[in-house]
Motif scaffolding. Structure first.
Motif, PDB file in Angstrom:
ATOM      1  N   ALA A 175       0.818  -1.217   0.000  1.00 63.77           N
ATOM      2  CA  ALA A 175       0.000   0.000   0.000  1.00 63.77           C
ATOM      3  C   ALA A 175       0.851   1.266   0.000  1.00 63.77           C
ATOM      4  CB  ALA A 175      -0.925  -0.007   1.220  1.00 63.77           C
ATOM      5  N   GLY A 176       2.021   1.219   0.560  1.00 64.14           N
ATOM      6  CA  GLY A 176       2.846   2.419   0.636  1.00 64.14           C
ATOM      7  C   GLY A 176       3.895   2.535  -0.449  1.00 64.14           C
ATOM      8  N   PHE A 177       3.918   1.591  -1.389  1.00 60.67           N
ATOM      9  CA  PHE A 177       4.998   1.564  -2.366  1.00 60.67           C
ATOM     10  C   PHE A 177       4.976   2.767  -3.314  1.00 60.67           C
ATOM     11  CE2 PHE A 177       7.080   0.445  -6.333  1.00 60.67           C
ATOM     12  CZ  PHE A 177       8.297  -0.050  -5.870  1.00 60.67           C
ATOM     13  N   ALA A 178       3.829   3.109  -3.863  1.00 66.95           N
ATOM     14  CA  ALA A 178       3.742   4.175  -4.878  1.00 66.95           C
ATOM     15  C   ALA A 178       4.237   5.505  -4.338  1.00 66.95           C
ATOM     16  CB  ALA A 178       2.313   4.291  -5.394  1.00 66.95           C
ATOM     17  N   ASP A 179       3.791   5.890  -3.150  1.00 66.55           N
ATOM     18  CA  ASP A 179       4.214   7.169  -2.567  1.00 66.55           C
ATOM     19  C   ASP A 179       5.703   7.164  -2.247  1.00 66.55           C
ATOM     20  OD1 ASP A 179       1.678   8.185  -2.751  1.00 66.55           O
ATOM     21  OD2 ASP A 179       1.157   7.801  -0.647  1.00 66.55           O
ATOM     22  N   ALA A 180       6.206   6.051  -1.713  1.00 65.38           N
ATOM     23  CA  ALA A 180       7.627   5.964  -1.385  1.00 65.38           C
ATOM     24  C   ALA A 180       8.488   6.045  -2.646  1.00 65.38           C
ATOM     25  CB  ALA A 180       7.912   4.662  -0.643  1.00 65.38           C
ATOM     26  N   LEU A 181       8.041   5.440  -3.716  1.00 69.92           N
ATOM     27  CA  LEU A 181       8.774   5.469  -4.983  1.00 69.92           C
ATOM     28  C   LEU A 181       8.891   6.898  -5.499  1.00 69.92           C
ATOM     29  CD1 LEU A 181      10.142   4.119  -7.401  1.00 69.92           C
ATOM     30  CD2 LEU A 181       7.854   3.773  -8.387  1.00 69.92           C
ATOM     31  N   LEU A 182       7.771   7.626  -5.510  1.00 72.55           N
ATOM     32  CA  LEU A 182       7.790   9.011  -5.998  1.00 72.55           C
ATOM     33  C   LEU A 182       8.723   9.872  -5.150  1.00 72.55           C
ATOM     34  CD1 LEU A 182       4.024   9.650  -6.862  1.00 72.55           C
ATOM     35  CD2 LEU A 182       5.959   9.608  -8.463  1.00 72.55           C
ATOM     36  N   SER A 183       8.649   9.708  -3.846  1.00 76.01           N
ATOM     37  CA  SER A 183       9.498  10.485  -2.943  1.00 76.01           C
ATOM     38  C   SER A 183      10.972  10.184  -3.181  1.00 76.01           C
ATOM     39  CB  SER A 183       9.121  10.178  -1.493  1.00 76.01           C
ATOM     40  OG  SER A 183       9.987  10.826  -0.597  1.00 76.01           O
ATOM     41  N   CYS A 184      11.300   8.923  -3.324  1.00 74.57           N
ATOM     42  CA  CYS A 184      12.680   8.510  -3.558  1.00 74.57           C
ATOM     43  C   CYS A 184      13.203   9.061  -4.886  1.00 74.57           C
ATOM     44  CB  CYS A 184      12.768   6.986  -3.543  1.00 74.57           C
ATOM     45  SG  CYS A 184      14.446   6.328  -3.716  1.00 74.57           S
ATOM     46  N   GLN A 185      12.375   8.974  -5.926  1.00 73.25           N
ATOM     47  CA  GLN A 185      12.785   9.461  -7.238  1.00 73.25           C
ATOM     48  C   GLN A 185      13.003  10.971  -7.245  1.00 73.25           C
ATOM     49  OE1 GLN A 185       9.519   7.754  -9.475  1.00 73.25           O
ATOM     50  NE2 GLN A 185      10.854   6.180 -10.375  1.00 73.25           N
ATOM     51  N   ARG A 186      12.134  11.711  -6.546  1.00 73.79           N
ATOM     52  CA  ARG A 186      12.304  13.167  -6.469  1.00 73.79           C
ATOM     53  C   ARG A 186      13.626  13.525  -5.784  1.00 73.79           C
ATOM     54  NH1 ARG A 186       6.669  13.358  -5.145  1.00 73.79           N
ATOM     55  NH2 ARG A 186       7.235  13.371  -2.933  1.00 73.79           N
ATOM     56  N   GLU A 187      13.909  12.859  -4.661  1.00 76.83           N
ATOM     57  CA  GLU A 187      15.145  13.139  -3.935  1.00 76.83           C
ATOM     58  C   GLU A 187      16.359  12.743  -4.750  1.00 76.83           C
ATOM     59  OE1 GLU A 187      15.750  12.833   0.574  1.00 76.83           O
ATOM     60  OE2 GLU A 187      16.574  10.942  -0.187  1.00 76.83           O
ATOM     61  N   ALA A 188      16.285  11.616  -5.449  1.00 78.23           N
ATOM     62  CA  ALA A 188      17.405  11.159  -6.268  1.00 78.23           C
ATOM     63  C   ALA A 188      17.676  12.132  -7.416  1.00 78.23           C
ATOM     64  CB  ALA A 188      17.115   9.765  -6.818  1.00 78.23           C
ATOM     65  N   ALA A 189      16.616  12.604  -8.064  1.00 73.09           N
ATOM     66  CA  ALA A 189      16.782  13.556  -9.164  1.00 73.09           C
ATOM     67  C   ALA A 189      17.397  14.858  -8.658  1.00 73.09           C
ATOM     68  CB  ALA A 189      15.441  13.825  -9.830  1.00 73.09           C
TER      69      ALA A 189
END
Length: 613
Positions: A175-189
């Motif tokens: 359930a928490g995967f989609a939000d965590a993915l977006l957050s991680c990608q934003r920080e990585a970029a």
């Protein structure tokens, strides 16, 4: 051998490299920004070149300026230290293209190990065990979600170009995967300019084990055993030790040989670290340790390896860069005793570990430890750079003796007015789980509250310091027929505190004293009869109780004032302090100005008593 060396770094590591280079007879050149014009590494080098303003992107990260400085000074080689440009393959190539020796691995090796996904694929091919996960090129949210479901939760999302704990998210459930993915990608970029991620199985009871490797240009690769860096806060290392607690010889052989294979796979030359994650739930086992990444540089924690092997790794780097073979073969290296390193930071554990910047008015490190530092008493801890003050390294015949020696050194460390994590480190070293070797990367996160420093010193230490302030001479309080004790008021870091002192407290007092206990330091200032934060002397002189800034004036020269009336407000140590009139009278002098900076003991105002008729 190299004759002249430019160090493309600052602070502690620059000073560390200079020490070895000087011992080897190598001329050293430092580079510095505006903020570092008077820094220790600048004064320690034989020569220094200014390379720009204080922000790193305008100075220490400008490779062309550093190479120009090397050419200008006739440097033969460039040592990047760690951080900054140390793992930048383009900078390494530019140094080589400029006809200079690069003290580090080849640009090809840096590139090969620079991206976590490509590095893991390469390690799999070399027979190095890697953490179960997903390294594929399909970065669609749907594919990543499907792979995470297949791996099983919890999973770890990691930026492929990440480091230092950035671009990492633990996901507990689907359930928490989609939000965590977006957050991680934003920080990585934002942090790395690359939003690609990989997935790893979350390891239960994880331990961070790393192996120091070294290669030369003659095809030789050796390891210098393992380090344990499991004590971490928010993925940042806090303390390191060598060897790793609970490591048996069979497991050590397996992990160290895997590290050698990893280095050989990229034709590695120079100092490098192969980082592994271990599932420590059943102790350290060779089949439960997996490759994470390779750091293609010297590590911050390299001193613990030096202490147990007796080798100078910076000397090894310089000799290998000059084309020499490794100084030792594998069979000539062995482990002697135990070493622990603590990173002493200018930060306030009581305020979420916020950096504490400013001038080091007092800087006394306890004895019995190796101290690697880039600052000294009177230096400024700048907001522009990492707030590490020093690395303290203790050696002992066994783990307990090294641990206790490090704790004792930290306990005797006195630093003021900056806040540090020294008391936090002492509590961590003495915490039962750590003391008994039951460590994992989540220990601080789980027990953080128990490791926070206390708000004030013990009553005994406070009373001793207060008596020192109140006493007219060194023997006060230790004579026969001593005067009876009574309570006196003082300022402890600007906050009122009541302390039992002798009747001599009514006599002339010293201005202030540093109270130190278990790695913490406070400023204790007399608080005379005028009320909260009075700061007045008996003749009506209002003195600044500590360094600070005048933020408000409540009176003007010539005003009549009543005892206890606010005269002005001083901002110091991030707190406001009201200075008040000690008695009824007139403001005879007012030397304070709004916005003005004042030192401890500065005369701010003088109150003249109202004459009785």
């Amino acid at each position: 051998m190299i004759q002249s060396l430019l160090i493309a770094n600052r602070g502690e590591i620059a000073c560390r490299i200079i020490r070895t280079a000087r011992r080897m007879g190598i001329r050293t050149i430092a580079v510095y920004s505006d903020a570092d014009a008077k820094a220790l590494h600048v004064r320690s080098a034989d020569e220094a070149v200014h390379i720009g303003p204080s922000p790193v992107h305008e100075s220490y990260l400008l490779g062309d300026r550093i190479i120009a400085a090397a050419r200008e000074t006739g440097a033969q080689a460039v040592h990047p230290g760690y951080g900054f440009l140390s793992e930048n393959a383009e900078f390494a190539q530019a140094v080589i293209d400029a006809g200079l020796l690069w003290v580090g691995p080849s640009p090809a090796s840096i590139t090969a190990m620079g991206l976590k996904d490509a590095a893991k694929t390469l390690m799999q091919q070399a027979g190095v065990p890697v953490t179960p996960g997903y390294l594929g090129e399909d970065q669609s949210p749907e594919q990543l979600k499907a792979e995470a479901d297949a791996i099983g939760y919890p999973v770890l999302i990691k930026a492929v170009a990440g480091g230092g704990g950035k671009g990492m998210r633990k996901v507990e459930s689907a359930a928490g995967f989609a939000d965590a993915l977006l957050s991680c990608q934003r920080e990585a970029a934002s942090s790395f300019g690359n939003d690609q991620v990989l997935l790893e199985k979350w390891v239960t009871n994880p331990r961070h084990i790393e192996v120091q490797v070294f290669g030369d240009s003659h095809g030789n690769v050796v390891h210098l055993f393992e380090r344990d860096c499991s004590l971490q806060r928010r993925h940042q290392k806090v303390m390191e030790e060598a060897p790793a607690p609970g490591m048996d010889e069979a497991t050590r052989e397996a992990i160290c040989q895997a590290a050698v294979r990893a280095a050989q796979a990229v034709d590695y030359v120079g100092a490098g670290t192969i980082e592994f994650i271990a599932d420590g739930s059943e102790g350290l086992r060779a089949d439960r340790i997996w490759f994470m990444e390779m750091n293609t540089r010297l590590q911050v924690e390299h001193p613990v390896t030096e202490e147990i092997t007796g080798q100078d790794l910076v000397e090894w780097q310089l000799r290998v860069a000059a084309g020499e073979p490794l100084p030792k073969a594998q069979h000539e290296l062995s482990i002697n005793g135990w070493a622990m390193e603590a990173r002493l930071y200018a930060e306030d554990p009581g305020r979420g570990f916020l950096p504490s910047t400013g001038r080091l008015e007092r800087f006394d490190i306890g004895p019995s430890c190796r101290t690697d530092t880039g600052v000294e008493q009177g230096a400024e801890i700048s907001p522009f750079y990492d707030p590490m003050i020093a690395k303290l390294v203790a050696w002992g015949a066994d783990r307990d003796s090294a641990r206790e020696r490090l704790a004792e050194t930290l306990e005797q460390t006195v630093i003021w007015p900056l806040k540090t994590n020294a008391a936090f480190l002492v509590k961590a070293l003495r915490y039962p789980d750590f003391a008994q070797g039951r460590i994992h990367t989540g220990l601080i996160g789980r027990e953080g509250e128990a490791l926070l420093p206390v708000a004030m010193p013990s009553r005994a230490v406070l009373e001793t310091a207060a008596a020192r302030l109140a006493a007219p001479g060194p023997l006060a309080g230790f004579r026969l027929n001593a005067e009876p004790r009574r309570d006196g008021w003082f300022l402890l870091d600007g906050s009122p505190v009541r302390v039992a002192v002798g009747a001599s407290a009514d006599r002339e007092m010293l201005r202030s004293t540093i109270v130190a206990e278990a790695g913490q330091s406070w400023l204790l200032t007399p608080w005379r009869a005028g009320g909260a934060g009075s700061g007045e002397a008996s003749d009506g002189a209002i003195l600044s109780p500590m360094p600070g800034r005048i933020i408000a004036l409540s009176v003007a020269a010539g005003d009549k004032v009543a005892k206890g009336q606010k005269l002005l407000t001083l901002e110091a140590m991030k707190m406001e302090h009201s200075l008040v009139a000690p008695f009824d009278g007139t403001v005879a002098e007012l030397d304070a100005k709004e916005g003005g900076q004042v030192s401890e003991g500065t005369l701010l105002a003088r109150i003249m008593k109202v004459q009785e008729d």
